[in-house]
Write an enzyme that holds these catalytic residues in place. Structure first.
Site, short mmCIF file in Angstrom:
data_model
loop_
_atom_site.label_atom_id
_atom_site.label_comp_id
_atom_site.label_asym_id
_atom_site.label_seq_id
_atom_site.Cartn_x
_atom_site.Cartn_y
_atom_site.Cartn_z
N LYS A 21 0.87 -1.18 0.00
CA LYS A 21 0.00 0.00 0.00
C LYS A 21 0.91 1.23 0.00
O LYS A 21 1.93 1.25 0.70
CB LYS A 21 -0.89 -0.02 1.25
CG LYS A 21 -1.91 1.11 1.31
CD LYS A 21 -2.85 0.94 2.51
CE LYS A 21 -3.91 2.03 2.55
NZ LYS A 21 -4.83 1.88 3.70
N SER A 35 -9.78 2.03 2.58
CA SER A 35 -8.85 2.76 1.77
C SER A 35 -7.81 1.90 1.06
O SER A 35 -7.21 2.34 0.09
CB SER A 35 -8.13 3.80 2.63
OG SER A 35 -7.31 3.16 3.60
N SER A 83 -10.15 -0.43 6.74
CA SER A 83 -9.51 -0.33 5.42
C SER A 83 -8.80 -1.57 4.92
O SER A 83 -8.37 -1.60 3.77
CB SER A 83 -8.55 0.84 5.40
OG SER A 83 -9.28 2.03 5.23
N1 GLN Z 1 -13.56 4.09 5.76
C1 GLN Z 1 -13.01 4.56 7.00
C2 GLN Z 1 -12.64 6.01 6.87
O1 GLN Z 1 -12.95 6.58 5.89
C3 GLN Z 1 -11.81 3.73 7.41
C4 GLN Z 1 -10.55 4.10 6.73
C5 GLN Z 1 -9.37 3.32 7.18
O2 GLN Z 1 -9.49 2.29 7.84
N2 GLN Z 1 -8.21 3.84 6.88
O3 GLN Z 1 -12.04 6.60 7.73
#
Ligand code: GLN
EC number: 6.3.5.7
Length: 492
Positions: free
Chosen positions: A79, A154, A178
């Site tokens: 990532k 994400s 994410s």
């Molecule tokens: N979808 C969640 C957010 O927008 C989680 C994101 C994540 O785990 N980095 O914050």
């Protein structure tokens, strides 16, 4: 060989050890697939072909010596939130479009030390804020199961790359879902470890008390192999825990499913936005686990309604503090022709950050400001503790807790949900981070549009081995994790 991308991590490891193919051949195979197929998926931000081949040659030399680590010579994608020395690390942001880290993240360093070959850096929502990967400065990534759908976020690039067989495994990070949600949307297995199990050093910070790195792969077995590499204490991360690391691969059959008590939170299956197909597939998977000997126990998680507001207060508060370092001065994007220092700060930040990141910085700064701090931030911290206690109470009576990973399957690209609609999609994943618990997503079937559905299992602290083992055994009795999207079947 044209089907190297169909092999599991164990099969790749054995094939390399027995010299059925070399790491160079394997790496070239993946690079060719990336070149032919990724233009349709757009999972990679940076492909590091030259370096990957050099790493592959080095791994081949170690493999010949007979002293190689189990994963030596196996390619992976990181990532683009993990710092990689000498290779661009963008965190999906214009702010870091030209950022080259002077050091490796601990996760990256450990992968290198084991002889894993880095294929490149994969796409993500900007600074890991989002659930679709559309918040990336570099544009949307497609879901390999349906190119007009998002891969989730994400860590959407990680999920899409593995699901299209453009990498056999990938790293992801999970602050509020994410790893689990994109794994769910792309039909993969993904593990969010206990907070402190995997070092955050060199992992670009979003919300430091919630962020945790972990593996994304086709199966629990593949995840276990990568966990064996990345888990462990790191003196460079003061929140990483000095506790012995399990051998996750050796433990894959170590948890008895017979007699396992699986908690089913009443509140979770009555959530308004829960899609009927998702509910049905998750219930079928639980029935399967029951057939394998587990007992389903209804439990109460009374704080469910507080998850979304608590996370969306604490995470932006921490983000507003973490992201204050991007000031246009030391590194990252700087606006053209600043008039003075204030203009430099203002324009660098408003031109360098996307809309969702700015929204969260504003919310977080507001919540932390004098006069509101007690009313919002301190209160949210208290609620956070109640959420944690809710889980600990449940674990007095059950071994693991089952839930969907997400209330729906993958959204259409450009669906343009409002921020609050988007945030409600995180209902099943956020509390795990607030409590610091481990949780895993496993693919358990498809909806009526042939999009993958995921089951989430939440464990008590340090139960990574147990979660991987339960899913591994489920995967010995089912074949959902072996299903491949049409695009993954294409040959390059
Ligand atoms: N979808 C969640 C957010 O927008 C989680 C994101 C994540 O785990 N980095 O914050």
């Amino acid at each position: 060989m044209t089907d190297l991308h169909r092999l599991s991590i164990r099969e790749l490891s054995e094939g390399l050890k027995q010299a059925q193919f070399s790491s160079r051949e394997l790496t070239e195979h993946y690079l060719k697939r990336i070149a032919h197929i990724d233009p349709k998926v757009k999972s990679y931000v940076t492909v590091t072909a030259e370096q990957a081949l050099a790493e592959a040659d080095a791994a081949d030399a170690v493999l010949k010596s007979g002293n190689a680590h189990a994963l030596a010579g196996i390619p992976l994608a990181h990532k683009d939130i993990f710092c990689t020395q000498g290779i661009k690390t963008t965190a999906g942001s214009k702010m870091l479009d030209n950022f080259i880290s002077p050091y490796d993240a601990t996760v990256v360093a450990k992968a290198k030390a084991a002889g894993l070959v880095t294929l490149g850096k994969v796409n993500m929502d900007e600074f890991a804020m989002g659930s679709t990967s559309e918040n990336s400065y570099f544009g949307a990534t497609s879901n390999p199961w349906a190119l007009d759908r998002v891969p989730g976020g994400s860590s959407g690039g990680s999920a899409a790359a593995v699901a299209a067989d453009l990498a056999p495994i990938a790293t992801g990070t999970d602050t509020g879902g994410s790893i689990r949600q994109p794994a769910s949307f792309c039909g993969l297995t993904g593990l969010k470890p206990t907070y402190g199990r995997v070092s955050r050093f060199g992992m670009i910070a979003y919300a430091s008390s919630l962020d945790q790195g972990g593996p994304m792969a086709r199966s629990a077995e593949d995840c276990a192999y990568l966990m064996n590499v990345i888990a462990g204490h790191d003196a460079k991360d003061s929140t990483s825990i000095n506790k012995e690391v399990d051998d996750y691969v050796a433990n894959l059959n170590g948890t008895a499913v017979k007699g396992l008590r699986i908690g089913i939170p009443k509140q979770y299956f009555n959530v308004a936005g829960l899609d009927a197909d998702v509910k049905a597939r998750v219930e079928e998977s639980l029935k399967k686990l029951e057939e394998m000997g587990a007992t389903l126990v209804e439990i109460d998680l009374n704080m469910t309604e507080a998850y979304v507001p608590t996370y969306y207060l604490i995470a932006p508060a921490e983000a507003s503090s973490n992201l204050s370092r991007y000031d246009g001065v030391r590194y990252g994007y700087r606006c053209d022709n600043p008039k003075d220092i204030l203009d430099l700060y203002k324009r660098s930040r408003s031109e360098g950050f996307g809309a969702e990141v700015q929204r969260r910085i504003l919310i977080g700064t507001y919540a932390l400001s004098a006069g509101y701090y007690d009313a919002y931030y301190v209160k949210a911290q208290k609620v956070r503790r109640l959420i944690q206690q809710d889980f600990l109470k449940a674990f007095e009576n059950v071994d693991v807790i089952a839930a969907p990973s997400a209330p729906t399957t993958a959204y259409k690209i450009g669906a343009n949900l409002s921020p609050t609609e988007m945030y409600l999609g995180d209902i099943y994943t956020l509390a795990v981070n607030l409590a610091g618990l481990p949780a895993i997503n496993a693919p358990v079937g498809f909806d009526q549009d042939s999009l993958p559905v995921g089951l989430q299992l939440i464990g008590n602290y340090w139960s990574e081995s147990q979660l991987l083992s339960i899913v591994h055994q489920y995967q010995q009795h089912t074949d959902w994790h072996t299903k491949r999207a049409a695009i993954a079947e294409e040959n390059a």
